[in-house]
Design an enzyme around this catalytic site. Structure first.
Site, mmCIF file in Angstrom:
data_model
loop_
_atom_site.group_PDB
_atom_site.id
_atom_site.type_symbol
_atom_site.label_atom_id
_atom_site.label_comp_id
_atom_site.label_asym_id
_atom_site.label_seq_id
_atom_site.Cartn_x
_atom_site.Cartn_y
_atom_site.Cartn_z
ATOM 1 N N PHE A 1 2.184 15.405 24.547
ATOM 2 C CA PHE A 1 2.512 14.789 25.833
ATOM 3 C C PHE A 1 3.519 13.653 25.655
ATOM 4 C CE2 PHE A 1 1.805 11.429 28.936
ATOM 5 C CZ PHE A 1 1.788 12.102 30.153
ATOM 6 N N ASP A 2 3.300 12.774 24.677
ATOM 7 C CA ASP A 2 4.183 11.624 24.442
ATOM 8 C C ASP A 2 5.608 12.076 24.160
ATOM 9 O OD1 ASP A 2 1.426 10.937 23.923
ATOM 10 O OD2 ASP A 2 2.144 9.039 23.120
ATOM 11 N N THR A 3 5.723 13.017 23.225
ATOM 12 C CA THR A 3 7.045 13.491 22.825
ATOM 13 C C THR A 3 7.783 14.123 24.000
ATOM 14 O OG1 THR A 3 6.261 13.898 20.573
ATOM 15 C CG2 THR A 3 8.285 15.010 21.251
ATOM 16 N N ARG B 1 -5.650 14.429 25.691
ATOM 17 C CA ARG B 1 -5.134 13.081 25.894
ATOM 18 C C ARG B 1 -4.040 13.076 26.965
ATOM 19 N NH1 ARG B 1 -1.828 9.398 21.574
ATOM 20 N NH2 ARG B 1 -0.332 11.101 21.853
ATOM 21 N N TYR C 1 -0.458 2.620 27.896
ATOM 22 C CA TYR C 1 -1.649 3.183 27.263
ATOM 23 C C TYR C 1 -1.672 2.770 25.803
ATOM 24 C CZ TYR C 1 -0.161 6.933 24.081
ATOM 25 O OH TYR C 1 0.332 7.635 23.019
#
Length: 431
Positions: free
Chosen positions: A205-207, A95, A113
């Site tokens: 990735f988000d964190t 992702r 997103y």
């Protein structure tokens, strides 16, 4: 004559001109892996909502990362039918990898997103994007843990989510409440320098992006969301948790060793410190209190030094009067400039006059305290240390009164507006 039935496109609410005619303002990326069944209804629902409720050009980018079913064919079919839809295919899974590729290639100023299951209510899109469009914030995240959020999910996922975000607070000093809600947006000018430093290609990735943004001095806006858990979610909780723990360790190590150039990023991206640059516009109360306290401390030291210097020759009361008078003028001038942000010579005389009235109240408190002390001791000799102690206590009370009067009367913004007979600051500058 036969009436012509309007087409579906003609019946839809009008969006700004054809998205192909200009770059979109918002690019919403939907990362997918083997989502052949749910992709089409998700994209159609999202597009219909944006056409009806979003007032700017938009794009929906389907980021297919290594799907092995018919997801890519479904995505290409939607793109062929809907002008707002684009497809980006990646041969490798992840992702984070999909988001990096789609965001890096987009020309939209705001990048977002959301997960393909659309668990988050689409009504949160406007409050998510608005602070980025206005420039108020740099990133925006949907939060299932913020006050006001409404969430429906099982106790297992709720516990895992809360424990994970608590762990982030303890290990990485995270100040955001929900790192993994699949509903985020970022300004493109911020994403460009940050993305090269985000190493994770999967769910962490988000964190990592949020921690980098926070450490770089960026402003993160949180939107409480209405969120309903997708019962068909295929996320492997255990594998994701292990990967996240590894990511936390790696990021903590990188922070400790200085691998990530946070100083340079903060200098490049961080917001400038608050300052007062407009005459008549005071800083916030907390800043005023700090500056007033600093000016007051300096004034008190100067006052005590003058009092001790003058007392042997003048006596207690005259020394107190003269020391207060001298320091009062300096105190008013310093607070006018440093505490309340007023510059220029306009009304400086009036401010000093009003400041002397405030000084008179302070004099009454301190002189009254000295008079009361001498009355209690029946005129017997009073040690200097006792006089100083009484004067310091009286000055503390006078200081509180002085701040309230300076803020609410002498330097109140409403009293700084020029009258019809007085030139404005701009007129004075022009002269």
């Amino acid at each position: 004559m036969t009436a012509t039935t309007p087409s579906r496109r003609e019946r839809e609410p009008a969006n700004p001109p054809d998205p192909l005619a200009a770059d979109p303002v918002l690019d919403v990326v939907i990362p997918v892996h083997n989502e052949e069944t749910g992709l089409e209804p998700c994209v159609r629902r999202l597009r219909e909502y944006l056409v009806a409720a979003f007032p700017y050009r938009f794009r929906i980018t389907i980021a297919d990362n290594a799907s092995t079913d018919g997801t890519l064919r479904a995505a290409e079919s939607l793109a062929a039918e809907l002008t707002e839809v684009r497809v980006r295919h990646l041969a490798e899974k992840g992702r984070g990898r999909a988001l990096r590729a789609a965001w890096s290639a987009s020309e939209a100023p705001v990048l977002a997103y959301m997960d393909v299951d659309l668990s988050t209510d689409l009504a949160a899109i406007a409050p998510l994007v608005a602070p980025l469009l206005s420039g108020h914030s740099d990133l925006a995240i949907g939060s299932r843990l913020a006050r006001g959020a409404r969430v429906e999910r099982g106790p297992k996922r709720e516990l895992v989510s809360r424990c994970y975000n608590l762990l982030l607070r303890g290990t990485l000093a995270a100040r955001f409440s929900d790192a993994q809600c699949g509903f985020k947006a970022i300004r493109a000018d911020v994403a460009s320098p940050l993305l090269p430093h985000v190493r994770d290609e999967g769910w962490f990735f988000d964190t990592e992006l949020l921690v980098l943004a926070q450490r770089s001095g960026l402003r993160i806006h949180e939107v409480p969301v209405d969120w309903i858990d997708d019962p068909d979610s295929r996320v492997d909780i255990v594998a994701t948790a292990v990967a996240d723990l590894k990511g936390i360790v790696r990021l903590a190590k990188a922070t400790a060793t200085g691998t990530v150039p946070f100083g340079r990023l903060r200098e490049q991206l961080g917001r400038a410190p608050l300052s007062v640059s407009t005459p008549g516009v005071p800083p916030r109360l907390a800043t005023q209190l700090v500056r007033f306290a600093a000016v007051g401390a300096a004034s008190t030291l100067a006052y005590l030094a003058l009092f001790l210097l003058l007392r042997p020759g003048l006596g207690g009361q005259p020394a107190n009067l003269l020391a207060l008078l001298v320091t009062a003028v300096g105190n008013t001038a310093a607070n006018r400039r440093l505490t309340f942000g007023i510059t220029g010579s306009s009304r400086a005389g009036r401010h000093q006059f009003d400041g002397l009235l405030v000084f008179g109240l302070g004099l009454a408190l301190t002189s009254g305290s000295l008079a009361l002390l001498h009355a209690v001791t029946s005129g017997h000799g009073v040690p200097v240390a006792v006089e100083l102690a009484v004067l310091v206590a009286a000055n503390l009370a006078a200081t509180v009164l002085r701040f309230l009067l300076l803020r609410g009367w002498v330097f109140h913004p409403a009293r700084q507006r020029p009258t019809a007979a007085e030139p404005s600051t701009k007129e004075q500058s022009a002269r």
